[in-house]
Scaffold this active site. Structure first.
Site: not given
Length: 357
Positions: A39, A122, A140
């Site tokens: 991520e 997120y 997102d």
């Protein structure tokens, strides 16, 4: 409305199970450390660009303790070329927090995850749902787009009201017992079906109840209230050589490329030739009593960042005596590869024409 929401969730999960063929190396990953790395690396980075970096980091630092113990300069060199170096700095700080506070084990509660340096709402939701099966919805760009189109929401996504509205809706739609599958499905759906340009509306399993399609708003949604302002900057890099050594310094200011190295830098308000640089106060101070020879002047190069366009030019000069530069290091050109530089400088150094390495 309730029926529309149930239809939305059920159809997404069905699509994910029967039709979702999108593959990525970290898809289905359960290790929260690896999920976190993927991520962080993929923030503001294309998958095809980020994948080699993800693999290098996993190989060199297979867990948080290994990453936490790594020298900062080594980590920055491995990150070199990804850009947005604050991500790397925050990632290293988070790894050290995991090592000291949680004995190297990734924390398993949402608020603990979110409290780590560089982890926002997120990323925390992604780690919590994929790594620990906790019921937190991800939000997102793909999710914003799918939700705004399907439900016909015209609230700008970059406003406080918009973020709250979409966040609440995303959480309400999330099936608590299938949070990981649902989060993966809606992100993939936005990437391959409900795409920003030319979405596959004709074959979309949600099209029967999609408000954007019914109201012909597909090209309008989602809405943003702010237009991105791009600032132009002009960097004149002086690559000054003294007996096969080159002056460099670490960027410590709160600016782009913090903690990376650079040559002597003179920033100007517009593109400048060497004769114009000679008139700059910094240039006059450096070379007031030091003669120099011009070896090379590069062609201009451009690097596009999110909010800035950096126009760079490299002026290679030779001197026979030291410059008054107490904050700079004088490094052998053979050892330049031991230091982390911004991508523009790295590309310049490794160009075959210069053969600096």
């Amino acid at each position: 409305m309730a029926d529309s929401r149930l239809f939305f969730t059920e159809k997404l999960l069905e699509w994910n199970q029967l039709s979702n063929t999108r593959t990525m190396p970290w898809k289905g990953e359960k290790d929260p450390y690896r999920i976190w790395l993927s991520e962080i690396i993929l923030q503001q980075t294309r998958v095809e660009q980020g994948l080699p970096y993800y693999e290098k980091f996993i190989k060199n630092y297979p867990n948080a303790k290994k990453l936490a113990a790594a020298p900062e300069e080594e980590v920055f060199r491995l990150w070199q070329g990804l850009g947005y170096y604050a991500r790397c700095k925050n990632m290293l700080a988070a790894a050290r927090e995991i090592a000291t506070t949680y004995n190297g084990k990734f924390p398993g509660e949402y608020e603990q995850i979110k409290a780590l340096k560089g982890i926002g709402t997120y990323t925390a939701a992604a780690i919590a749902s994929f790594g620990f099966q906790l019921p937190y919805a991800v939000l997102d760009g793909n999710v914003y787009r799918v939700l705004s189109r399907y439900f016909g929401i015209e609230t700008p996504i970059d406003t406080t009201a918009g973020k709250k509205q979409f966040g609440d809706l995303a959480q309400e739609l999330l099936p608590a017992s299938q949070s990981a599958a649902y989060n993966q499905s809606i992100m993939d759906f936005g990437a391959v079906v409900c795409k920003p340009q030319q979405p596959a509306c004709g074959t979309c399993p949600l099209n029967r109840k999609c408000q954007a399609r019914q109201q012909q708003l597909v090209d309008v949604l989602p809405v943003k209230s702010k237009k991105l302002q791009i600032k132009k900057r002009y960097f004149n890099h002086l690559l000054v050589e003294l007996k096969d050594n080159i002056y460099i310094r670490k960027r410590t200011e709160k600016d782009i490329w913090q903690n990376l190295h650079e040559f002597i830098l003179i920033e100007t308000s517009e593109a400048a030739e060497l004769d114009e640089l000679r008139q700059q106060e910094t240039f006059r101070h450096l070379f007031e009593n030091v003669p120099f020879t011009v070896v090379n002047v590069s062609a201009p190069v451009k690097q596009q960042l999110t909010h800035q366009t950096i126009h760079s030019r490299f002026f290679t000069l030779e001197v026979e005596q030291p410059l008054p530069l107490p904050e700079h290091l004088l490094v052998s050109r053979k050892k330049l590869d031991n230091y982390a530089f911004p991508k523009t400088i790295t590309d310049f150094l490794h160009s075959k024409r210069l053969q600096l390495f």
